[in-house]
Scaffold this active site. Structure first.
Site: not given
Ligand code: ASP
Length: 329
Positions: A188, A216-219, A239-240, A242
């Site tokens: 991200t 699916r929806v992340g953070d 990032t990471g 979610g």
């Molecule tokens: N935070 C993002 C998510 O979970 C993934 C990412 O940072 O690559 O969708």
């Protein structure tokens, strides 16, 4: 000053507010920014360098932080070689690329879009939702319909890119869901900027975790998880993985730590420790945070080594390695 007049003056500051001499001094806005550390922009990962350059075209000419973050992360969305942001991203496990993004300014105005398909710039859709509607967030089919009605062109393609399709087909053989997000050029983009006038804004955009369950929806598009801005305190982005960031209201927690007096780096460190405590026994879960306060001070912290961010100021244009708690074996 008579006691009655003193109490009346205190009343004007709000019920229950009792100012010590130091706090009274700090109440004067002119004393709030002793150092001028802006314009400044920081953004996650190596793709942040090009994104910061895009943002700097606005920040460097005394433009607005909100416009700068929108323009900055749009650079990454346009880069179809990027496998974690924009339409060049890896698909969900049904083979579709779905995009999440949000944007927020110093006045707590915000817009967000999630599970959006076939639109090149989700960040522009998020900004338009913020500017043109009474809502904060639109998702999926409804978000796409609204975007098309509001002049965003549909990008039509069946299969994203040959290389992405090939990787996806290989993934399908084992269908193992990976949350290792430390691979170069994979993640991200979250951006925080302060303009020459001291206004702060942030933006975040992603294609999300590769091969996620469809829907699916992340953070990243969740205000308070992947991004949070409070014009009195500062901002944070994440990032990471979610799910871990949502569980801990990550970006919001970082801003609240700064409100209580933590530096940006300390605030990022604090949320990483909380996140680890809540996920005891979980290995290989990378999460990184970035934060900036209203003095233009900034910092980052991650669970594992390997997280870095791009920094751009009048004098600096470089990558910075964040500190971390764990190392990959
Ligand atoms: N935070 C993002 C998510 O979970 C993934 C990412 O940072 O690559 O969708």
């Amino acid at each position: 000053m008579s006691r009655r007049k003193f109490l009346k003056n205190l009343g004007a500051l709000g019920a229950g507010t009792v100012l010590t001499p130091l706090a009274a001094k700090l109440h004067s806005p002119s004393l709030l920014s002793p150092k001028k550390n802006h314009p400044i922009v920081i953004s996650t990962w190596i793709h942040g360098m090009a994104a910061n350059a895009g943002a700097w075209e606005i920040l460097g000419t005394s433009g607005d932080a909100l416009d700068a973050v929108q323009k900055g992360v749009a650079v990454t969305e346009s880069d179809l070689t990027n496998r974690s942001v924009g339409l060049g991203g890896r698909p969900d496990r049904d083979g579709y690329v779905t995009l999440d993004a949000c944007i927020m300014d110093h006045d707590s105005r915000c817009g967000s879009v999630a599970f959006l398909e076939d639109i090149q710039h989700p960040i522009d859709v998020a900004r338009a939702i913020m500017d043109k509607t009474q809502h904060v967030m639109l998702v999926g089919e409804g978000a796409q319909k609204w975007a098309l009605e509001n002049g965003f062109p549909k990008v039509d393609y069946e299969v994203p890119f040959e290389e992405v399709q090939k990787e996806y087909e290989e993934w399908l053989i084992k269908s193992e869901y990976e949350t290792d997000v430390n691979v170069e050029n994979h993640d991200t983009i979250g951006m925080l900027a302060m303009d020459a006038n001291g206004r702060i804004a942030g933006a975040c955009t992603t294609s999300g975790m590769a091969y996620k369950i469809r829907g699916r929806v992340g953070d990243s598009p969740i205000i308070g998880a992947g991004l949070f801005i409070d014009g009195d305190v500062g901002g944070a982005t994440a990032t990471g993985v979610g799910e871990a960031i949502i569980r801990t209201a990550g970006a919001s927690a970082v801003v609240e730590s700064m409100r209580r007096g933590a530096s940006p780096e300390e605030a990022c460190y604090d949320i990483v420790q909380r996140l680890l405590k809540k996920h005891r026994g979980v290995e290989g879960m990378q999460v990184g945070f970035l934060a900036m306060n209203m003095q233009g001070e900034y910092g980052g912290y991650s669970v594992y080594n390997g997280f870095n961010y791009a920094l751009r100021t009048q004098d600096r244009n470089e990558m910075v390695d964040s500190k971390y708690t764990r190392t990959w074996d």
